[in-house]
Scaffold this active site. Sequence first.
Site, PDB file in Angstrom:
ATOM      1  N   HIS A  88       6.661   5.522  -3.813  1.00 22.33           N
ATOM      2  CA  HIS A  88       7.768   5.081  -3.468  1.00 22.33           C
ATOM      3  C   HIS A  88       7.948   4.575  -1.889  1.00 22.33           C
ATOM      4  O   HIS A  88       7.107   4.765  -1.203  1.00 22.33           O
ATOM      5  CB  HIS A  88       8.917   6.453  -3.468  1.00 22.33           C
ATOM      6  N   GLU A 139      11.656   0.626 -10.058  1.00 22.47           N
ATOM      7  CA  GLU A 139      12.872   0.726  -9.857  1.00 22.47           C
ATOM      8  C   GLU A 139      13.553  -0.280  -8.584  1.00 22.47           C
ATOM      9  O   GLU A 139      12.531  -0.526  -7.870  1.00 22.47           O
ATOM     10  CB  GLU A 139      13.314   2.307  -9.374  1.00 22.47           C
TER      11      GLU A 139
END
Length: 318
Positions: free
Chosen positions: A38, A106
Amino acid sequence: MADFGYFLSCEEHSPAELVEQARMAEQAGFDSLWISDHYHPWNDRQGQSPFVWTVIGALSQAVSLPVETAVTCPLVRTHPAVIAQAAATSAAQLGGRFRLGVGTGEALNEHILGTPWPEAPVRLEMLEEALQIIRQLFTGEQTSHRGKHYTVENARLYTLPDEPVPIDVSAFGPQAAEVAARIGDGLITMAPDAAMVERFRRGGGGTKPVYGGLKVCWGADREEALRTAHHLWANEQLPGELPQILPTPRHFEQASELVTEERVASAVPCGDHPKTHLEALSAFVDAGFDTVYVNQIGKDQQGFFDFYRTKVLPQLRG
């Protein structure tokens, strides 16, 4: 018999904590490691997000377990040619004990350079092209590519493992499962969905490995563990495509206000009763998964590892 791994959460822990958890996982008897990739945590309460490739380098020196990213998005934030180099170096450092887990990502992590966030069908198309580039670079040959989404010119990887890095593809719906079966070396998914496994296998996945993961919150006080899970990871219970399109941790915090403790309690095993944890992991085994990864929510990592070493893993392995 399925294997059981530990899922390192880069969103919740510092690099040093992740390396120490990997050591504890190996000592507790886990078979392998997943590690998230991430740029941001899902919310500010989680509070971390180290660069995964640096942490993998540290893991290669700290433990002997296999490592896989779960998952890397090679589409927008990082060009697939760069991901190919990072994965090849990681596999070389780990002596071949590395798998590259990939997915369509995402907006939370991928929009940071100001590029548009494509719709899901376009991202699947981009993923297929990205994997073509990565696999070509894994051959060690000079590569040039001019495709619909990516350009590569005169690129060559000089540091390579002995064998090409296996690439597993994440899927959460029927179309993605079919793509994973066609272009992946394995399937990654986060629910014990036997229908998804069957779709993958019938769609061309055959005997390729299937990997699953879940979060738990071990603790002597179940209610306190549930509050911890709700406080840190309510975002896991957001429905539909929201996790793919919300752009910032603050947006996830706002959306997560709609997630109740009862909803978290129905989805996340909490407390210190072995049966609760055994049933959750066994659901993946019964659905046909080859390896199941578990992540402990919160700070009490040592208690979790002691519990799994003595009360859970021995029973799972019969």
